[in-house]
Design a protein around this motif. Structure first.
Motif, PDB file in Angstrom:
ATOM      1  N   GLN A 254      11.519  12.506  80.672  1.00  0.00           N
ATOM      2  CA  GLN A 254      11.840  11.762  81.979  1.00  0.00           C
ATOM      3  C   GLN A 254      11.517  10.533  81.411  1.00  0.00           C
ATOM      4  O   GLN A 254      12.300   9.192  81.807  1.00  0.00           O
ATOM      5  CB  GLN A 254      11.232  12.296  83.152  1.00  0.00           C
ATOM      6  CG  GLN A 254      11.609  13.547  83.737  1.00  0.00           C
ATOM      7  CD  GLN A 254      13.104  13.351  83.968  1.00  0.00           C
ATOM      8  OE1 GLN A 254      13.727  12.303  84.486  1.00  0.00           O
ATOM      9  NE2 GLN A 254      14.005  14.482  83.841  1.00  0.00           N
ATOM     10  N   ILE A 255      10.264   9.959  80.764  1.00  0.00           N
ATOM     11  CA  ILE A 255      10.214   8.720  80.292  1.00  0.00           C
ATOM     12  C   ILE A 255      11.139   8.206  79.405  1.00  0.00           C
ATOM     13  O   ILE A 255      11.502   7.086  79.424  1.00  0.00           O
ATOM     14  CB  ILE A 255       8.564   8.776  79.785  1.00  0.00           C
ATOM     15  CG1 ILE A 255       7.500   9.071  80.907  1.00  0.00           C
ATOM     16  CG2 ILE A 255       8.311   7.313  79.240  1.00  0.00           C
ATOM     17  CD1 ILE A 255       7.501   8.123  81.999  1.00  0.00           C
ATOM     18  N   PHE A 256      11.504   9.166  78.644  1.00  0.00           N
ATOM     19  CA  PHE A 256      12.430   8.691  77.278  1.00  0.00           C
ATOM     20  C   PHE A 256      13.741   8.401  78.206  1.00  0.00           C
ATOM     21  O   PHE A 256      14.322   7.331  77.611  1.00  0.00           O
ATOM     22  CB  PHE A 256      12.669  10.114  76.377  1.00  0.00           C
ATOM     23  CG  PHE A 256      13.800   9.699  75.386  1.00  0.00           C
ATOM     24  CD1 PHE A 256      13.348   8.813  74.272  1.00  0.00           C
ATOM     25  CD2 PHE A 256      14.813  10.368  75.489  1.00  0.00           C
ATOM     26  CE1 PHE A 256      14.389   8.509  73.364  1.00  0.00           C
ATOM     27  CE2 PHE A 256      15.956   9.966  74.669  1.00  0.00           C
ATOM     28  CZ  PHE A 256      15.733   9.310  73.628  1.00  0.00           C
ATOM     29  N   LYS A 257      14.104   9.182  78.915  1.00  0.00           N
ATOM     30  CA  LYS A 257      15.416   8.968  79.742  1.00  0.00           C
ATOM     31  C   LYS A 257      15.445   7.509  80.508  1.00  0.00           C
ATOM     32  O   LYS A 257      16.303   6.755  80.623  1.00  0.00           O
ATOM     33  CB  LYS A 257      15.753  10.106  80.796  1.00  0.00           C
ATOM     34  CG  LYS A 257      16.308  11.317  80.183  1.00  0.00           C
ATOM     35  CD  LYS A 257      16.509  12.182  81.183  1.00  0.00           C
ATOM     36  CE  LYS A 257      17.312  13.691  80.719  1.00  0.00           C
ATOM     37  NZ  LYS A 257      17.570  14.688  81.850  1.00  0.00           N
ATOM     38  N   LEU A 258      14.213   7.285  81.078  1.00  0.00           N
ATOM     39  CA  LEU A 258      13.924   5.895  81.742  1.00  0.00           C
ATOM     40  C   LEU A 258      14.033   4.947  80.870  1.00  0.00           C
ATOM     41  O   LEU A 258      14.770   3.740  81.249  1.00  0.00           O
ATOM     42  CB  LEU A 258      12.613   5.917  82.476  1.00  0.00           C
ATOM     43  CG  LEU A 258      12.373   4.921  83.537  1.00  0.00           C
ATOM     44  CD1 LEU A 258      13.571   4.675  84.463  1.00  0.00           C
ATOM     45  CD2 LEU A 258      11.074   4.883  84.035  1.00  0.00           C
ATOM     46  N   GLU A 259      13.535   5.019  79.495  1.00  0.00           N
ATOM     47  CA  GLU A 259      13.677   3.760  78.868  1.00  0.00           C
ATOM     48  C   GLU A 259      14.931   3.532  78.092  1.00  0.00           C
ATOM     49  O   GLU A 259      15.219   2.515  77.953  1.00  0.00           O
ATOM     50  CB  GLU A 259      12.397   4.000  77.787  1.00  0.00           C
ATOM     51  CG  GLU A 259      11.089   4.035  77.959  1.00  0.00           C
ATOM     52  CD  GLU A 259       9.991   4.062  76.913  1.00  0.00           C
ATOM     53  OE1 GLU A 259       9.188   3.684  76.892  1.00  0.00           O
ATOM     54  OE2 GLU A 259      10.352   5.157  76.190  1.00  0.00           O
ATOM     55  N   SER A 260      15.589   4.789  77.782  1.00  0.00           N
ATOM     56  CA  SER A 260      16.771   4.807  77.439  1.00  0.00           C
ATOM     57  C   SER A 260      18.032   3.941  78.533  1.00  0.00           C
ATOM     58  O   SER A 260      18.848   3.219  78.111  1.00  0.00           O
ATOM     59  CB  SER A 260      17.338   6.223  77.057  1.00  0.00           C
ATOM     60  OG  SER A 260      16.636   6.771  76.023  1.00  0.00           O
ATOM     61  N   GLU A 261      17.855   4.008  79.516  1.00  0.00           N
ATOM     62  CA  GLU A 261      18.716   3.746  80.550  1.00  0.00           C
ATOM     63  C   GLU A 261      18.190   2.284  80.840  1.00  0.00           C
ATOM     64  O   GLU A 261      19.150   1.404  80.980  1.00  0.00           O
ATOM     65  CB  GLU A 261      18.186   4.503  81.970  1.00  0.00           C
ATOM     66  CG  GLU A 261      19.144   3.989  83.177  1.00  0.00           C
ATOM     67  CD  GLU A 261      19.109   4.644  84.503  1.00  0.00           C
ATOM     68  OE1 GLU A 261      19.436   4.095  85.455  1.00  0.00           O
ATOM     69  OE2 GLU A 261      18.375   6.130  84.329  1.00  0.00           O
ATOM     70  N   LEU A 262      17.037   2.042  80.871  1.00  0.00           N
ATOM     71  CA  LEU A 262      16.742   0.441  81.005  1.00  0.00           C
ATOM     72  C   LEU A 262      17.018  -0.417  79.655  1.00  0.00           C
ATOM     73  O   LEU A 262      17.030  -1.762  79.683  1.00  0.00           O
ATOM     74  CB  LEU A 262      15.051   0.292  81.255  1.00  0.00           C
ATOM     75  CG  LEU A 262      14.811   0.864  82.775  1.00  0.00           C
ATOM     76  CD1 LEU A 262      13.121   0.813  82.846  1.00  0.00           C
ATOM     77  CD2 LEU A 262      15.279   0.215  83.851  1.00  0.00           C
ATOM     78  N   GLY A 263      16.905   0.182  78.471  1.00  0.00           N
ATOM     79  CA  GLY A 263      17.141  -0.273  77.374  1.00  0.00           C
ATOM     80  C   GLY A 263      15.753  -1.142  76.837  1.00  0.00           C
ATOM     81  O   GLY A 263      16.029  -1.981  75.777  1.00  0.00           O
ATOM     82  N   VAL A 264      14.712  -0.621  77.110  1.00  0.00           N
ATOM     83  CA  VAL A 264      13.588  -1.207  76.718  1.00  0.00           C
ATOM     84  C   VAL A 264      12.376  -0.017  76.661  1.00  0.00           C
ATOM     85  O   VAL A 264      12.342   0.937  77.057  1.00  0.00           O
ATOM     86  CB  VAL A 264      12.915  -2.246  77.802  1.00  0.00           C
ATOM     87  CG1 VAL A 264      13.853  -3.519  77.878  1.00  0.00           C
ATOM     88  CG2 VAL A 264      12.534  -1.836  79.016  1.00  0.00           C
ATOM     89  N   ASP A 265      11.400  -0.604  75.922  1.00  0.00           N
ATOM     90  CA  ASP A 265      10.297   0.243  75.779  1.00  0.00           C
ATOM     91  C   ASP A 265       9.208  -0.138  76.581  1.00  0.00           C
ATOM     92  O   ASP A 265       8.768  -1.168  76.898  1.00  0.00           O
ATOM     93  CB  ASP A 265       9.415   0.151  74.220  1.00  0.00           C
ATOM     94  CG  ASP A 265      10.404   0.754  73.088  1.00  0.00           C
ATOM     95  OD1 ASP A 265      11.040   1.589  73.540  1.00  0.00           O
ATOM     96  OD2 ASP A 265      10.334   0.237  72.053  1.00  0.00           O
ATOM     97  N   LEU A 266       8.688   1.065  77.384  1.00  0.00           N
ATOM     98  CA  LEU A 266       8.035   0.708  78.705  1.00  0.00           C
ATOM     99  C   LEU A 266       6.366   0.881  78.131  1.00  0.00           C
ATOM    100  O   LEU A 266       5.506   0.379  78.763  1.00  0.00           O
ATOM    101  CB  LEU A 266       8.222   1.516  79.835  1.00  0.00           C
ATOM    102  CG  LEU A 266       9.364   1.541  80.479  1.00  0.00           C
ATOM    103  CD1 LEU A 266       9.696   2.543  81.269  1.00  0.00           C
ATOM    104  CD2 LEU A 266       9.605  -0.058  81.014  1.00  0.00           C
ATOM    105  N   PHE A 267       6.293   1.841  77.078  1.00  0.00           N
ATOM    106  CA  PHE A 267       4.912   2.125  76.594  1.00  0.00           C
ATOM    107  C   PHE A 267       4.783   1.898  74.943  1.00  0.00           C
ATOM    108  O   PHE A 267       5.727   1.988  74.252  1.00  0.00           O
ATOM    109  CB  PHE A 267       4.513   3.352  76.690  1.00  0.00           C
ATOM    110  CG  PHE A 267       4.460   3.776  78.307  1.00  0.00           C
ATOM    111  CD1 PHE A 267       3.273   3.653  78.964  1.00  0.00           C
ATOM    112  CD2 PHE A 267       5.616   4.521  78.979  1.00  0.00           C
ATOM    113  CE1 PHE A 267       3.188   3.943  80.165  1.00  0.00           C
ATOM    114  CE2 PHE A 267       5.491   4.729  80.425  1.00  0.00           C
ATOM    115  CZ  PHE A 267       4.323   4.544  80.889  1.00  0.00           C
TER     116      PHE A 267
END
Length: 302
Positions: A35-48
């Protein structure tokens, strides 16, 4: 973007560990990672940033966390309001208060309110004066009972419930302990035990002394009421405290004297957000406090 992804992201950000977050969320580690990977992919940025087994937020991740925490508060408030709209007499009241009101006033108002609305639940949070103002302004809570009521705070609306006097606490061996009352200027040569600088109860005492031409000689400081009373009991100085804080834990080695000149006082009231409506149950409690105000004003005299 899904609500589940936001919940997983906040938990990982809080714990800085995917595995520990999965335990807290009661899901598998792979589910959290996915889910974190999907979120980062959707936003287009690395969150962590990954540091071995731990993770840390990137700068954009910290910014995103701030917005998501605010979003979750909005969602939680909406859910609470809908639930309480259906039945406000079974809702939740979250309220903050300072230590000086913990022993007497808070139990009194909560007990009286629950006699009328027995199914209402309370979440009580102790905090400093500055913390209470900040929590209400930011939306961490909607109600705080405190004194004095803050002025010139654009995000806060305050209602004064009553005015409270301060009293002097002297060691039993003090040369004025046999009096029935004391004037503030009679204490100008004594050593004081007060809260540290920045505490509103200290500011009130220092200002009252300054108004009659002296600065208290502060020998000891403590950020806890019982600690301050203990130092007075040990004969290390005297203090001046609001009457509502004197309802219990007063040792026999302490003498309490009313201050007759000048009267040292503070207003006590309730603060709420200036720009947000109260949820129905908390509105019931807010109205109840104002209804009960005449009785609250006598609490410190009992």
């Amino acid at each position: 973007m899904e609500l589940r992804q936001i919940q997983y992201f906040i938990e990982v950000a809080k714990l800085e560990h995917v595995t520990e977050a999965s335990y807290a969320l009661h899901v598998s580690q792979s589910a959290v990672s996915r889910q974190i990977f999907k979120l980062e992919s959707e936003l287009g940025v690395d969150l962590f940033i990954h540091e071995g087994r731990k993770v840390k937020l990137t700068p954009i991740g910290r910014l995103f966390l701030e917005h998501m925490e605010h979003l979750m508060k909005v969602i939680e408030n909406a859910q609470q309001e809908i639930s309480e709209y259906l039945d406000p007499e079974r809702g939740i009241v979250r309220i903050g208060f300072p230590s000086s009101m913990a022993a007497q006033m808070i139990p009194k108002v909560v007990s009286a309110f629950r006699e009328r609305y027995p199914s209402v639940h309370f979440q009580l949070q102790h905090g400093s004066y500055k913390e209470l103002v900040e929590w209400v302004a930011k939306g961490d809570m909607n109600l705080a009972i405190m004194g004095p009521v803050p002025q010139n705070e654009p995000l806060i609306k305050g209602v004064i419930l009553f005015e409270e006097k301060f009293a002097a606490l002297l060691p039993a061996g003090h040369h004025l302990a046999g009096q029935t009352s004391v004037k503030l200027n009679e204490l100008k040569e004594d050593l004081f035990v007060l809260f540290p600088e920045g505490f509103v109860l200290r500011d009130i005492v220092v200002k009252a002394c300054a108004n009659i031409g002296f600065r208290p000689k502060v020998k000891f400081e403590g950020d806890d009421l019982d600690a301050i009373k203990g130092l007075v009991s040990a004969g290390l100085g005297l203090t001046v405290l609001p009457e509502i804080a004197l309802s219990e834990h007063i040792a026999s080695s302490i003498v309490i004297l009313p201050i007759t000149e000048p009267h040292v006082t503070r207003d006590v009231g309730v603060i709420i957000p200036a720009n947000r409506e109260l949820p129905p149950t908390e509105k019931l409690f807010y109205d109840f406090l104002q209804e009960m105000a005449p009785d609250l004003g006598t609490a410190s005299k009992e």
